[in-house]
Enzyme design. Structure first.
Site, short mmCIF file in Angstrom:
data_model
loop_
_atom_site.label_atom_id
_atom_site.label_comp_id
_atom_site.label_asym_id
_atom_site.label_seq_id
_atom_site.Cartn_x
_atom_site.Cartn_y
_atom_site.Cartn_z
N ARG A 180 -23.05 -23.47 32.56
CA ARG A 180 -23.94 -23.05 31.46
C ARG A 180 -24.50 -21.64 31.65
NH1 ARG A 180 -25.40 -28.26 32.42
NH2 ARG A 180 -24.53 -29.71 30.90
N LYS A 182 -22.11 -9.49 23.44
CA LYS A 182 -21.17 -10.34 22.70
C LYS A 182 -19.95 -10.60 23.58
CE LYS A 182 -21.60 -8.71 17.98
NZ LYS A 182 -20.73 -8.38 16.84
N GLU A 205 -15.66 5.32 17.75
CA GLU A 205 -16.93 4.57 17.86
C GLU A 205 -18.06 5.53 18.27
OE1 GLU A 205 -17.01 1.52 16.82
OE2 GLU A 205 -14.95 0.80 17.00
N LYS A 232 -26.44 2.46 21.03
CA LYS A 232 -26.10 1.04 20.91
C LYS A 232 -27.23 0.18 21.49
CE LYS A 232 -23.06 -2.71 20.91
NZ LYS A 232 -21.74 -3.28 20.99
N GLU A 240 -27.91 -10.09 15.69
CA GLU A 240 -27.19 -9.61 14.51
C GLU A 240 -27.75 -10.13 13.18
OE1 GLU A 240 -22.99 -10.28 14.88
OE2 GLU A 240 -22.60 -8.20 14.36
N ARG A 294 -28.10 -4.38 13.19
CA ARG A 294 -26.83 -4.35 13.94
C ARG A 294 -25.64 -4.23 12.97
NH1 ARG A 294 -26.05 -7.71 19.60
NH2 ARG A 294 -23.97 -6.95 20.06
N ASN A 326 -21.13 -1.70 11.80
CA ASN A 326 -19.85 -1.95 11.12
C ASN A 326 -19.40 -0.79 10.25
OD1 ASN A 326 -19.36 -4.49 12.16
ND2 ASN A 326 -20.72 -5.46 10.66
N HIS A 347 -15.82 -0.18 9.43
CA HIS A 347 -15.08 -1.35 9.91
C HIS A 347 -14.54 -2.25 8.80
CE1 HIS A 347 -16.57 0.01 13.73
NE2 HIS A 347 -15.99 -0.99 14.37
N HIS A 397 -10.84 -2.96 9.07
CA HIS A 397 -10.28 -4.30 9.29
C HIS A 397 -9.22 -4.63 8.24
CE1 HIS A 397 -13.93 -5.72 11.79
NE2 HIS A 397 -12.93 -5.37 12.57
N HIS A 409 -7.55 -0.02 16.90
CA HIS A 409 -8.77 -0.36 16.17
C HIS A 409 -9.55 0.90 15.79
CE1 HIS A 409 -12.41 -2.46 15.06
NE2 HIS A 409 -13.08 -1.81 16.00
#
Ligand code: NAD
Length: 357
Positions: A118, A140, A182, A224, A234, A238, A242, A245, A249, A262
């Site tokens: 855990r 993340k 980025e 960041k 998020e 946050r 994107n 993005h 995407h 990417h």
């Protein structure tokens, strides 16, 4: 060396940025406890595993797991192998996972650390520019499911992040430049001074001049860190991360993840989102020219390939469940250095996709 403290859930963790840090025993040692599992991929292990030797010298129970490199291996099966290795090592709750590699290794090793008993410690040692300025910071973690990217994962803050800028020297040209997208993103959405600095230092950055890298990585991590500290799970700002993005995407999906890195798709997305901001009158005329000039200098693409249909891209952008049929939520700019999240009319999006397709 510079240190940035990232606040999360009442605590904080340090991000160290500097040259030669993998070999600096005092930095790493203070974050290790219990049995130690080093997780890396075959490319990175060949280049950098040796450098960890001094820091791991005094650890009695340690093991290494070298996984195959590449996004196609970011799977539940690889994650399971990390867990199997922790069990074989008889790791306890005080154990530490060291993630040495790009975003793929960092995300998988972080997710295994989140789940084993855990939650045990993970120290991130990111070796790609993308991982240093983005993936390793923010907590993340996860793996891909065959039905979608990053479908399985958890928030699990690292114990520390150690960014050794020396590792960037061996990065492939395309991977390096893709990471710069980025970096530009942080300037564009929230830091006008950094955006101007990038414009003035684009050549030095392209040439990987160490002082320029130090400043670019430091400012990116600082930005960041501020965003994730304000919105760890998020719920709000946050989303600004994107920027570029949603377009990116759609383009990655349309080209089956084969044509673009990417960061390259994000660069095209940022150029399109800035053009759209200009079309909607949110930014002054000439803003998209500045954005495109910077991306160009950094060796990044800014236009859609001719064979991409605007209608297909728009269709892919609509797939996001948050969108209504006639409106798509996008990150736009109010200025270079100020982003905003907005529902946008599909007709206007179609226009930038068509004009610049
Ligand atoms: N967790 C987050 O917040 C977050 C954010 C952005 C991206 N990501 C994830 O990051 C992943 C992409 O990361 P990436 O671009 O680092 O990919 P990657 O980890 O696949 O690394 C790219 C390639 O570079 C090689 N490599 C790594 N470091 C090297 C070095 N120093 N020298 C030479 N080669 C090196 C790797 O072996 C690999 O072949 C994606 O899976 C994405 O989902 C996560």
């Amino acid at each position: 060396m510079k240190v940035i403290q990232v606040a999360h859930g009442g605590g904080h963790y340090p991000v160290y940025v500097g040259q030669g840090l993998l070999g600096v025993t005092t930095v790493l040692e203070r974050h290790l406890s219990g049995r130690v599992l080093v997780v890396s991929d075959e490319n990175v292990a060949r280049l950098y595993l040796e450098r960890l030797k001094p820091a791991l010298g005094r650890i009695e129970h340690k093991q290494r797991l070298i996984l195959p490199a590449g996004e196609e291996h970011k799977t539940p099966a690889s994650w399971q192998r990390i867990l199997d290795e922790l069990v074989a090592l008889r790791a306890q709750r005080d154990a530490t996972v060291l993630a040495l590699g790009g975003g793929v290794i960092g995300d998988m090793a972080g997710f295994a650390a989140a789940c084993y008993m855990r939650g045990i410690k993970v120290v991130q040692l990111p070796t790609t520019l993308l991982a240093q300025v983005d993936a390793a910071v923010g907590g993340k973690t996860g793996v891909n499911h065959r039905e979608g990217k990053n479908l399985i994962g958890a928030f699990h803050a690292p114990e520390a992040v150690v960014v050794d800028l020396d590792t960037l020297s061996s990065l492939d040209e395309r991977d390096y430049h893709a990471g710069l997208a980025e970096v530009v993103k942080y300037g564009a959405i929230r830091d006008p001074a950094f955006f101007a600095w990038l414009e003035a230092n684009a050549e030095a950055l392209s040439a990987r001049v160490p002082q320029a890298l130090m400043e670019a990585v430091y400012q990116s991590v600082r930005n960041k860190a501020e965003v994730v500290a304000a919105d760890e799970l998020e719920a709000g700002q946050r989303a600004l991360l994107n920027f570029g993005h949603t377009f990116g995407h759609a383009l990655e999906t349309a080209t089956e993840y084969k044509a673009y890195r990417h960061g390259e798709a994000v660069a095209i997305g940022m150029a399109l989102a800035t053009r759209l901001s200009e079309l909607l009158g949110r930014v002054e005329v000439g803003t998209s020219e500045r954005m495109i000039a910077l991306l160009d200098k950094l060796g990044l693409p800014t236009t859609l390939p001719e064979d991409q249909s605007a209608e297909r891209l728009l269709g892919l952008m609509r797939l996001d469940k948050k969108n209504r049929a006639d409106q798509i939520r996008l990150v736009l700019l109010d200025a270079l250095g100020q982003g905003c999240v907005m529902p946008c009319p599909a007709d206007d999006i179609r226009e930038v996709l068509t004009q610049h397709g």
